[in-house]
Enzyme design. Sequence first.
Site, PDB file in Angstrom:
ATOM      1  CB  CYS A 131       6.566 -27.633  29.267  1.00 24.45           C
ATOM      2  SG  CYS A 131       5.001 -26.849  29.121  1.00 24.45           S
TER       3      CYS A 131
ATOM      4  CD  GLN B  99      10.440 -14.164   4.033  1.00 28.70           C
ATOM      5  OE1 GLN B  99      11.490 -13.905   4.894  1.00 28.70           O
ATOM      6  NE2 GLN B  99      10.514 -13.795   1.942  1.00 28.70           N
TER       7      GLN B  99
ATOM      8  CB  VAL C  34       3.949 -14.942  11.951  1.00 34.03           C
ATOM      9  CG1 VAL C  34       5.388 -15.473  11.475  1.00 34.03           C
ATOM     10  CG2 VAL C  34       3.586 -12.860  12.026  1.00 34.03           C
TER      11      VAL C  34
ATOM     12  N   PRO D  91       6.558  -4.720  -6.282  1.00 35.08           N
ATOM     13  CG  PRO D  91       4.784  -3.509  -5.197  1.00 35.08           C
ATOM     14  CD  PRO D  91       5.470  -4.405  -5.612  1.00 35.08           C
TER      15      PRO D  91
ATOM     16  CB  CYS E  43       2.724 -23.453  30.442  1.00 32.72           C
ATOM     17  SG  CYS E  43       2.162 -24.575  30.355  1.00 32.72           S
TER      18      CYS E  43
ATOM     19  CG  HIS F  37      10.277 -16.781   9.621  1.00 33.37           C
ATOM     20  ND1 HIS F  37      10.539 -15.945   8.885  1.00 33.37           N
ATOM     21  CD2 HIS F  37      11.417 -17.122   8.975  1.00 33.37           C
ATOM     22  CE1 HIS F  37      11.558 -15.482   7.971  1.00 33.37           C
ATOM     23  NE2 HIS F  37      12.269 -16.640   8.523  1.00 33.37           N
TER      24      HIS F  37
HETATM   25  C1  BV8 Z   1      18.780 -18.512  11.413  1.00 34.18           C
HETATM   26  C2  BV8 Z   1       8.488 -13.824  12.881  1.00 34.18           C
HETATM   27  C3  BV8 Z   1      20.296 -19.833  12.902  1.00 34.18           C
HETATM   28  C4  BV8 Z   1       9.007 -13.414  13.870  1.00 34.18           C
HETATM   29  C5  BV8 Z   1      11.169 -12.690  11.613  1.00 34.18           C
HETATM   30  C6  BV8 Z   1      24.131 -11.610   9.047  1.00 34.18           C
HETATM   31  C7  BV8 Z   1      24.000 -12.263   8.220  1.00 34.18           C
HETATM   32  C8  BV8 Z   1      22.876 -13.065   7.473  1.00 34.18           C
HETATM   33  C9  BV8 Z   1      21.882 -13.433   8.139  1.00 34.18           C
HETATM   34  C10 BV8 Z   1      22.533 -13.191   9.129  1.00 34.18           C
HETATM   35  C11 BV8 Z   1      23.390 -12.581   9.789  1.00 34.18           C
HETATM   36  N1  BV8 Z   1      23.084 -12.329  11.184  1.00 34.18           N
HETATM   37  C12 BV8 Z   1      21.859 -12.694  11.836  1.00 34.18           C
HETATM   38  C13 BV8 Z   1      21.939 -13.219  10.626  1.00 34.18           C
HETATM   39  C14 BV8 Z   1      20.635 -13.933  10.489  1.00 34.18           C
HETATM   40  C15 BV8 Z   1      19.276 -13.730  10.377  1.00 34.18           C
HETATM   41  C16 BV8 Z   1      19.108 -12.654   9.788  1.00 34.18           C
HETATM   42  O1  BV8 Z   1      18.419 -12.850   8.413  1.00 34.18           O
HETATM   43  N2  BV8 Z   1      18.990 -10.963   9.807  1.00 34.18           N
HETATM   44  C17 BV8 Z   1      18.771 -10.651   8.721  1.00 34.18           C
HETATM   45  C18 BV8 Z   1      18.147  -8.960   9.307  1.00 34.18           C
HETATM   46  C19 BV8 Z   1      20.334  -9.888   8.319  1.00 34.18           C
HETATM   47  N3  BV8 Z   1      18.041 -15.089  10.261  1.00 34.18           N
HETATM   48  C20 BV8 Z   1      18.090 -14.714  10.995  1.00 34.18           C
HETATM   49  O2  BV8 Z   1      18.230 -14.763  12.851  1.00 34.18           O
HETATM   50  C21 BV8 Z   1      16.999 -16.553  11.131  1.00 34.18           C
HETATM   51  N4  BV8 Z   1      17.501 -17.759  11.811  1.00 34.18           N
HETATM   52  O3  BV8 Z   1      18.857 -18.014  10.766  1.00 34.18           O
HETATM   53  O4  BV8 Z   1      19.115 -19.049  12.383  1.00 34.18           O
HETATM   54  C22 BV8 Z   1      21.437 -18.690  12.291  1.00 34.18           C
HETATM   55  C23 BV8 Z   1      21.152 -18.290  14.497  1.00 34.18           C
HETATM   56  C24 BV8 Z   1      22.225 -17.188  14.072  1.00 34.18           C
HETATM   57  C25 BV8 Z   1      22.674 -16.263  13.679  1.00 34.18           C
HETATM   58  C26 BV8 Z   1      22.747 -17.104  12.080  1.00 34.18           C
HETATM   59  C27 BV8 Z   1      22.063 -18.356  12.091  1.00 34.18           C
HETATM   60  C28 BV8 Z   1      15.410 -16.451  11.838  1.00 34.18           C
HETATM   61  C29 BV8 Z   1      14.980 -15.329  10.701  1.00 34.18           C
HETATM   62  C30 BV8 Z   1      13.378 -15.173  11.307  1.00 34.18           C
HETATM   63  C31 BV8 Z   1      13.180 -14.233  12.391  1.00 34.18           C
HETATM   64  N5  BV8 Z   1      12.078 -13.596  11.983  1.00 34.18           N
HETATM   65  N6  BV8 Z   1       9.410 -13.038  11.697  1.00 34.18           N
HETATM   66  C32 BV8 Z   1       7.814 -12.142  14.043  1.00 34.18           C
HETATM   67  O5  BV8 Z   1       7.031 -11.961  12.791  1.00 34.18           O
HETATM   68  O6  BV8 Z   1       7.490 -11.192  15.122  1.00 34.18           O
HETATM   69  S1  BV8 Z   1      11.627 -12.004  10.184  1.00 34.18           S
HETATM   70  C33 BV8 Z   1       9.871 -11.025   9.960  1.00 34.18           C
HETATM   71  O7  BV8 Z   1      11.422 -10.103   9.186  1.00 34.18           O
HETATM   72  C34 BV8 Z   1       9.121 -11.871   9.029  1.00 34.18           C
HETATM   73  O8  BV8 Z   1       9.028 -12.814   8.292  1.00 34.18           O
HETATM   74  C35 BV8 Z   1      10.208 -11.596   6.979  1.00 34.18           C
HETATM   75  O9  BV8 Z   1      11.396 -12.364   7.015  1.00 34.18           O
HETATM   76  C36 BV8 Z   1      10.827 -10.293   7.311  1.00 34.18           C
HETATM   77  C37 BV8 Z   1      10.270  -9.024   6.651  1.00 34.18           C
HETATM   78  O10 BV8 Z   1      10.142  -9.463   5.541  1.00 34.18           O
HETATM   79  P1  BV8 Z   1       9.551  -8.759   4.434  1.00 34.18           P
HETATM   80  O11 BV8 Z   1       8.404 -10.197   4.883  1.00 34.18           O
HETATM   81  O12 BV8 Z   1      10.074  -9.374   2.519  1.00 34.18           O
HETATM   82  O13 BV8 Z   1       9.154  -8.103   4.025  1.00 34.18           O
HETATM   83  P2  BV8 Z   1       9.605  -6.068   4.937  1.00 34.18           P
HETATM   84  O14 BV8 Z   1       8.525  -5.479   5.015  1.00 34.18           O
HETATM   85  O15 BV8 Z   1      10.485  -6.279   4.585  1.00 34.18           O
HETATM   86  O16 BV8 Z   1       9.362  -5.954   2.755  1.00 34.18           O
HETATM   87  C38 BV8 Z   1       8.226  -6.411   1.674  1.00 34.18           C
HETATM   88  C39 BV8 Z   1       8.446  -6.358   0.472  1.00 34.18           C
HETATM   89  O17 BV8 Z   1       7.016  -6.443   0.161  1.00 34.18           O
HETATM   90  C40 BV8 Z   1       8.997  -5.044  -0.149  1.00 34.18           C
HETATM   91  O18 BV8 Z   1      10.626  -5.337  -0.800  1.00 34.18           O
HETATM   92  C41 BV8 Z   1       7.503  -4.357  -0.624  1.00 34.18           C
HETATM   93  O19 BV8 Z   1       8.679  -3.464  -1.756  1.00 34.18           O
HETATM   94  C42 BV8 Z   1       6.911  -5.269  -1.437  1.00 34.18           C
HETATM   95  N7  BV8 Z   1       5.456  -4.685  -0.927  1.00 34.18           N
HETATM   96  C43 BV8 Z   1       4.319  -4.265  -0.510  1.00 34.18           C
HETATM   97  N8  BV8 Z   1       3.353  -3.706  -1.125  1.00 34.18           N
HETATM   98  C44 BV8 Z   1       3.417  -4.865  -1.975  1.00 34.18           C
HETATM   99  C45 BV8 Z   1       4.661  -5.327  -1.829  1.00 34.18           C
HETATM  100  N9  BV8 Z   1       4.604  -6.577  -3.079  1.00 34.18           N
HETATM  101  C46 BV8 Z   1       3.593  -6.903  -3.432  1.00 34.18           C
HETATM  102  N10 BV8 Z   1       2.628  -6.088  -3.701  1.00 34.18           N
HETATM  103  C47 BV8 Z   1       1.962  -5.618  -2.814  1.00 34.18           C
HETATM  104  N11 BV8 Z   1       0.962  -4.635  -2.048  1.00 34.18           N
HETATM  105 ZN    ZN Z   2       4.629 -25.444  30.227  1.00 30.61          ZN
END
Ligand code: BV8
Ligand code: ZN
Length: 260
Positions: A132, A103, A105, A220, A153, A121
């Site tokens: 384009c 996930q 980038v 963790p 662009c 993502h």
């Molecule tokens: C889509 C790129 C079709 C940009 C990102 C209602 C219900 C269900 C779903 C939806 C809903 N409404 C809308 C949706 C769909 C939506 C969604 O899921 N929303 C959520 C918030 C409910 N999804 C989408 O829109 C996706 N597209 O579904 O298209 C569609 C379209 C419309 C409507 C329906 C369907 C697109 C989602 C992609 C978005 N882009 N990133 C950018 O980065 O700027 S998401 C971005 O946030 C990341 O890529 C990643 O996915 C997310 C963050 O999550 P994590 O990576 O898990 O990070 P986080 O900080 O949360 O957690 C870190 C973890 O690491 C913690 O657990 C922590 O304990 C742990 N940790 C910490 N330190 C360590 C560790 N682990 C190990 N070692 C360590 N040292």
């Molecule tokens: Zn262009």
Amino acid sequence: MNATEARRRAREIIAESSALAVLTGAGVSAESGVPTFRGAGGLWRGRNAWELATPEAFRRDPAEVWEFYEARLSGLRRVAPNEGHRALAALEATRDRFWLLTQNVDGLHRDAGSRNVFELHGTIRVARCSDCALETATEAALRDWSPGGIPRCEACLAHLRPAVVWFGESLPAAALRAADEAIRSCDTFLVVGTSGLVQPAASFAFQARRRGARVVEVNPQETPITQVADVSLRGPSGAELPALLGKEERTLLTPRTADG
Ligand code: BV8
Ligand code: ZN
């Protein structure tokens, strides 16, 4: 199961796996100094990062969205892969069937030597024309950029946008196909450093489990994915993942480069 038993069990499952699929999130890059969304990375100038990662935010104020991504990109210029990234590259090197679904980038998995990587993502390292769809390296697009500006662009002069997937946008078809193949074909699904809140990635482990794969979680913290995990290692991936490696894989750990 205490931590030692959990590690022994996880090492056993990984050692027995001949088809390994891995899903990573921001946590795998935390020890490289990349802020997670749960952590400091969740807020930018007091704004929720997820709000800025939307087509609406870009339509409303593209310059602000570019400041947000430029700040993240400049942060990435100072980081390097950590032991967790390198351990995943070593796990891949000893298997024919291996998929790394991320996930993130930040591009650090490839920097660590991973090859069969699918960026669910997108990537912050590429900019795409919002008209384009011509793609260019973000660093090049930002060469003469200054805060408030919007890179354009070179072919049609329309606004460039980061080639990442914003909320409400569908994932790249190739990455979705790879995820589908990985979920159907893997015997083990390893989940590292994700809070499991963003769909569709958050449901991959459940799908793999339903197909009979064993699930190993490294985080963790407890997450929604914990409920389908055969074993969860509650430590940082930079320590837990190298400990999962067998003898041969440990010899493959790419040596730490001078800068990191
Ligand atoms: C889509 C790129 C079709 C940009 C990102 C209602 C219900 C269900 C779903 C939806 C809903 N409404 C809308 C949706 C769909 C939506 C969604 O899921 N929303 C959520 C918030 C409910 N999804 C989408 O829109 C996706 N597209 O579904 O298209 C569609 C379209 C419309 C409507 C329906 C369907 C697109 C989602 C992609 C978005 N882009 N990133 C950018 O980065 O700027 S998401 C971005 O946030 C990341 O890529 C990643 O996915 C997310 C963050 O999550 P994590 O990576 O898990 O990070 P986080 O900080 O949360 O957690 C870190 C973890 O690491 C913690 O657990 C922590 O304990 C742990 N940790 C910490 N330190 C360590 C560790 N682990 C190990 N070692 C360590 N040292
Ligand atoms: Zn262009």
